[in-house]
Write a protein that holds these residues in place. Structure first.
Motif, PDB file in Angstrom:
ATOM      1  N   PRO A 123       0.822  -1.216   0.000  1.00 14.63           N
ATOM      2  CA  PRO A 123       0.000   0.000   0.000  1.00 14.63           C
ATOM      3  C   PRO A 123       0.856   1.266   0.000  1.00 14.63           C
ATOM      4  N   GLU A 124       0.338   2.278  -0.651  1.00 18.32           N
ATOM      5  CA  GLU A 124       1.023   3.584  -0.699  1.00 18.32           C
ATOM      6  C   GLU A 124      -0.008   4.680  -0.569  1.00 18.32           C
ATOM      7  N   ILE A 125       0.324   5.703   0.165  1.00 16.70           N
ATOM      8  CA  ILE A 125      -0.554   6.864   0.257  1.00 16.70           C
ATOM      9  C   ILE A 125      -0.193   7.818  -0.874  1.00 16.70           C
ATOM     10  N   LEU A 126      -1.160   8.079  -1.732  1.00 14.23           N
ATOM     11  CA  LEU A 126      -0.907   8.944  -2.884  1.00 14.23           C
ATOM     12  C   LEU A 126      -1.218  10.396  -2.579  1.00 14.23           C
ATOM     13  N   MET A 127      -2.178  10.604  -1.702  1.00 19.23           N
ATOM     14  CA  MET A 127      -2.629  11.962  -1.424  1.00 19.23           C
ATOM     15  C   MET A 127      -3.192  12.000  -0.008  1.00 19.23           C
ATOM     16  N   GLN A 128      -2.937  13.082   0.693  1.00 19.89           N
ATOM     17  CA  GLN A 128      -3.607  13.273   1.973  1.00 19.89           C
ATOM     18  C   GLN A 128      -4.074  14.696   2.110  1.00 19.89           C
ATOM     19  N   GLU A 129      -5.200  14.861   2.786  1.00 15.96           N
ATOM     20  CA  GLU A 129      -5.858  16.158   2.846  1.00 15.96           C
ATOM     21  C   GLU A 129      -6.472  16.408   4.211  1.00 15.96           C
ATOM     22  N   ASP A 130      -6.450  17.669   4.609  1.00 19.25           N
ATOM     23  CA  ASP A 130      -7.095  18.094   5.859  1.00 19.25           C
ATOM     24  C   ASP A 130      -6.554  17.306   7.056  1.00 19.25           C
ATOM     25  N   SER A 131      -7.113  17.546   8.218  1.00 23.38           N
ATOM     26  CA  SER A 131      -6.597  16.832   9.383  1.00 23.38           C
ATOM     27  C   SER A 131      -7.708  16.479  10.351  1.00 23.38           C
ATOM     28  N   GLN A 132      -7.426  15.485  11.159  1.00 20.12           N
ATOM     29  CA  GLN A 132      -8.339  15.054  12.207  1.00 20.12           C
ATOM     30  C   GLN A 132      -7.485  14.681  13.412  1.00 20.12           C
ATOM     31  N   LEU A 133      -7.975  14.997  14.583  1.00 18.55           N
ATOM     32  CA  LEU A 133      -7.280  14.635  15.811  1.00 18.55           C
ATOM     33  C   LEU A 133      -8.157  13.615  16.517  1.00 18.55           C
ATOM     34  N   GLY A 134      -7.620  12.431  16.725  1.00 18.54           N
ATOM     35  CA  GLY A 134      -8.462  11.401  17.320  1.00 18.54           C
ATOM     36  C   GLY A 134      -7.668  10.467  18.207  1.00 18.54           C
ATOM     37  N   SER A 135      -8.402   9.667  18.935  1.00 15.83           N
ATOM     38  CA  SER A 135      -7.818   8.729  19.868  1.00 15.83           C
ATOM     39  C   SER A 135      -7.373   7.464  19.125  1.00 15.83           C
ATOM     40  N   GLU A 136      -6.216   6.942  19.509  1.00 16.96           N
ATOM     41  CA  GLU A 136      -5.721   5.715  18.886  1.00 16.96           C
ATOM     42  C   GLU A 136      -5.104   4.792  19.908  1.00 16.96           C
ATOM     43  N   GLY A 137      -5.159   3.524  19.567  1.00 15.95           N
ATOM     44  CA  GLY A 137      -4.458   2.501  20.322  1.00 15.95           C
ATOM     45  C   GLY A 137      -3.863   1.547  19.322  1.00 15.95           C
ATOM     46  N   CYS A 138      -3.172   0.531  19.814  1.00 16.44           N
ATOM     47  CA  CYS A 138      -2.521  -0.405  18.901  1.00 16.44           C
ATOM     48  C   CYS A 138      -2.339  -1.730  19.620  1.00 16.44           C
ATOM     49  N   LEU A 139      -2.606  -2.823  18.896  1.00 15.41           N
ATOM     50  CA  LEU A 139      -2.443  -4.154  19.498  1.00 15.41           C
ATOM     51  C   LEU A 139      -1.002  -4.388  19.931  1.00 15.41           C
ATOM     52  N   SER A 140      -0.063  -3.681  19.301  1.00 19.83           N
ATOM     53  CA  SER A 140       1.346  -3.857  19.631  1.00 19.83           C
ATOM     54  C   SER A 140       1.812  -2.962  20.777  1.00 19.83           C
ATOM     55  N   VAL A 141       0.928  -2.069  21.211  1.00 18.45           N
ATOM     56  CA  VAL A 141       1.256  -1.180  22.331  1.00 18.45           C
ATOM     57  C   VAL A 141       0.111  -1.299  23.339  1.00 18.45           C
ATOM     58  N   PRO A 142      -0.002  -2.460  23.977  1.00 20.17           N
ATOM     59  CA  PRO A 142      -1.186  -2.699  24.795  1.00 20.17           C
ATOM     60  C   PRO A 142      -1.282  -1.740  25.984  1.00 20.17           C
ATOM     61  N   GLY A 143      -2.515  -1.347  26.272  1.00 19.87           N
ATOM     62  CA  GLY A 143      -2.752  -0.556  27.474  1.00 19.87           C
ATOM     63  C   GLY A 143      -2.498   0.928  27.330  1.00 19.87           C
ATOM     64  N   ILE A 144      -2.138   1.378  26.129  1.00 22.74           N
ATOM     65  CA  ILE A 144      -1.839   2.803  25.932  1.00 22.74           C
ATOM     66  C   ILE A 144      -2.787   3.364  24.872  1.00 22.74           C
ATOM     67  N   VAL A 145      -3.334   4.515  25.139  1.00 20.36           N
ATOM     68  CA  VAL A 145      -4.062   5.240  24.103  1.00 20.36           C
ATOM     69  C   VAL A 145      -3.462   6.638  24.003  1.00 20.36           C
TER      70      VAL A 145
END
Ligand code: ZN
Length: 150
Positions: A73-95
């Motif tokens: 996969p490759e990102i060809l274009m990105q636009e505008d912004s959003q600020l949101g909450s994230e977590g990750c299965l590889s970083v358990p217990g942290i958001v």
């Protein structure tokens, strides 16, 4: 069905740059199947191959409407912004809160080797950026403006 163990920080495979897939062979298809099973078993919305110890450019995403499998996969274009909450299965217990593009255009190959070109907004755009970051060895905690334990 085969569920892999998801690697967690500080495993160094998570910090490597993943290699492009040169040929979509039976091995790659098996990785896709097992990544899908692993993502669903872990209740995740996305998974990148390095998270299961395979340093190749493969991601799977499902935000609840359908499974998306992307090779190289490759990102060809990105636009505008959003600020949101994230977590990750590889970083358990942290958001954390991460600033991402609100809209992205992404291309990649599906399991049949057909080129996919898609536009995504909001949550899907966020998850795609998060998973593609994994292929560069980048974790959301590197970008988060604030993190907390959960
Ligand atoms: Zn992740």
């Amino acid at each position: 069905m085969s569920v892999y163990q998801v690697l967690t920080v500080p495993n160094e495979i998570l910090r490597g740059k993943a290699l492009p897939v040169k040929e979509i062979n039976a091995g790659v298809l098996r990785v896709l199947d097992n990544m899908r099973d692993t993502m669903y078993a872990a209740d995740g919305v996305g998974l990148a191959a390095p998270q299961i110890g395979i340093s190749k450019r493969i991601i799977v995403v499902d935000i609840g409407d359908n499974l998306l499998e992307l090779i190289n996969p490759e990102i060809l274009m990105q636009e505008d912004s959003q600020l949101g909450s994230e977590g990750c299965l590889s970083v358990p217990g942290i958001v954390g809160r991460v600033n991402r593009a609100k809209k992205v255009q992404v291309k990649g190959l599906d399991r049949n080797g057909q080129e996919l070109n898609l536009e995504a907004v909001d949550l899907l755009a966020k998850v795609l950026q998060h998973e593609i970051d994994h292929l560069e060895g980048v974790l959301f905690i590197d970008k988060a403006t604030e993190t907390r334990t959960e």
